[in-house]
Write an enzyme that holds these catalytic residues in place. Sequence first.
Site, mmCIF file in Angstrom:
data_model
loop_
_atom_site.group_PDB
_atom_site.id
_atom_site.type_symbol
_atom_site.label_atom_id
_atom_site.label_comp_id
_atom_site.label_asym_id
_atom_site.label_seq_id
_atom_site.Cartn_x
_atom_site.Cartn_y
_atom_site.Cartn_z
ATOM 1 N N HIS A 133 -1.747 2.876 10.202
ATOM 2 C CA HIS A 133 -0.414 2.291 10.378
ATOM 3 C C HIS A 133 0.102 2.321 11.818
ATOM 4 O O HIS A 133 1.275 2.636 12.065
ATOM 5 C CB HIS A 133 0.599 2.997 9.473
ATOM 6 C CG HIS A 133 0.379 2.767 7.994
ATOM 7 N ND1 HIS A 133 -0.289 1.679 7.489
ATOM 8 C CD2 HIS A 133 0.749 3.504 6.902
ATOM 9 C CE1 HIS A 133 -0.299 1.748 6.161
ATOM 10 N NE2 HIS A 133 0.309 2.851 5.784
ATOM 11 N N HIS A 207 6.470 -1.773 4.439
ATOM 12 C CA HIS A 207 6.061 -0.591 3.689
ATOM 13 C C HIS A 207 7.155 -0.064 2.758
ATOM 14 O O HIS A 207 7.335 1.148 2.616
ATOM 15 C CB HIS A 207 5.588 0.493 4.659
ATOM 16 C CG HIS A 207 4.543 1.402 4.103
ATOM 17 N ND1 HIS A 207 4.834 2.441 3.251
ATOM 18 C CD2 HIS A 207 3.204 1.415 4.261
ATOM 19 C CE1 HIS A 207 3.709 3.067 2.928
ATOM 20 N NE2 HIS A 207 2.708 2.462 3.522
ATOM 21 N N GLU A 344 1.652 -3.921 -0.160
ATOM 22 C CA GLU A 344 1.627 -4.270 1.262
ATOM 23 C C GLU A 344 0.717 -5.475 1.479
ATOM 24 O O GLU A 344 -0.476 -5.399 1.233
ATOM 25 C CB GLU A 344 1.113 -3.084 2.073
ATOM 26 C CG GLU A 344 1.863 -1.797 1.807
ATOM 27 C CD GLU A 344 1.026 -0.573 2.178
ATOM 28 O OE1 GLU A 344 0.496 -0.508 3.287
ATOM 29 O OE2 GLU A 344 0.901 0.326 1.329
HETATM 30 C C1 BGC Z 1 -1.578 3.987 2.429
HETATM 31 C C2 BGC Z 1 -1.667 5.404 1.925
HETATM 32 C C3 BGC Z 1 -0.855 6.275 2.834
HETATM 33 C C4 BGC Z 1 0.555 5.768 2.860
HETATM 34 C C5 BGC Z 1 1.371 6.560 3.824
HETATM 35 C C6 BGC Z 1 -0.158 3.574 2.423
HETATM 36 O O1 BGC Z 1 -0.037 2.296 2.941
HETATM 37 O O2 BGC Z 1 -2.353 3.130 1.664
HETATM 38 O O3 BGC Z 1 -2.992 5.858 1.897
HETATM 39 O O4 BGC Z 1 -0.892 7.606 2.437
HETATM 40 O O5 BGC Z 1 0.580 4.440 3.245
HETATM 41 O O6 BGC Z 1 2.628 6.730 3.362
#
Ligand code: BGC
Length: 379
Positions: A133, A207, A344
């Site tokens: 991310h 998210h 997402e």
């Molecule tokens: C991921 C998870 C991750 C989370 C973090 C998601 O987009 O797929 O693996 O732990 O984001 O909050």
Amino acid sequence: MKRSPAFCLLAILAFSSAAANTRGTDTQLVKTTVFGKLKDGREVRQFTLTNNRGVTMQAIEYGATIVSLSVPDRKGKIEDVVLGYDSLQGYVDDTSYFGAIVGRYGNRIRRGQFQLDGQRYSLTINDGENHLHGGRIGFNKVLWNGTVLDDPAGPSVQFRYVSKDGEEGYPGTVQIAVTYTLTDQNELRIKYEGTTDKPTILNPTQHSYFNLTGDFTRTILDHTLMIEADAFTPVSKGLIPTGELQKVAGTPLDFRTAVRIGLRIDDADEQLRLGQGYDHNWVLRGNPGQVRKVAELYDPLSGRLMSVLTDQPGLQFYSGNFLNGAAKGKKGIAYQRRSGLCLETQAYPDTPNNPQFPQVTLRPGQVYRQTTIYHFSTR
Ligand code: BGC
């Protein structure tokens, strides 16, 4: 008839004040307030969008984060359906990416390494041995600049951010704009636009954690989910794709028809074991580049139904497996495991290391674009 100059002046004033009123009424659909102040003194503004059906969405300049989204249930009761915090500090301390825009690369890049035009790049490692991310200070941890837009489709706010060359290891200065529009059809439309001054990669996503019951002490296990996908990208340790596409048929990842999320989530299945539940990318049907319906989330209790439409090739369905009660959210509620889920829209994880996946390279002169729509109704 001859009119005096005074009359003309009055007429002009009356006209311009009518125009100002019209504008005023339009922009009243977007209310701007101060959400909080960062440690360094910078103010974080909040924009409240209200459509003509009383649906509201609030977003803040920190992380271009959606902090609330309130939609009706089947009886017309309007409730917030996204997890988050009551104060700015909650978002500053957050490690779960509640409501934020994540990037530059939403999802994981193996060991934070990739090559572009024969150059090797090393990104921040922030998830075991991988990059997740956007890194330590991704798009979710920076201050964006919000502006109210005049959009005939409904109240609209645009957030802009300039990500400097080298930020978290990424090449090129990227200019990104994310626009949230709340239409009178109860759609939250999200448009992304990005440019760069050097070849780079860009794959942002939203998210938000949804819980359509509006009661965040509940889990999402009784929601049903349908995903328009015949395959997914299986993962190995650390949730890094193996590079293959696997058919969903005969696996607990088959959501081609709506299924209760809790039904198979704890099945003895290697993929579910690796994700500690659902935390995978589905290979969406249809043509990337074309906005099409890709998923439907339904809560039988409230009757709320959310359709997801996007032009992206993939959808990460994350069932909130890592929430563990540590995050104290809105109204002091501790968010327990699986009390929210993310859908997402994005390219597949670790695309830069998988040339067979739809690519995410952005070059100078090109414009990155994404459209994703969350549409709310009831059943
Ligand atoms: C991921 C998870 C991750 C989370 C973090 C998601 O987009 O797929 O693996 O732990 O984001 O909050």
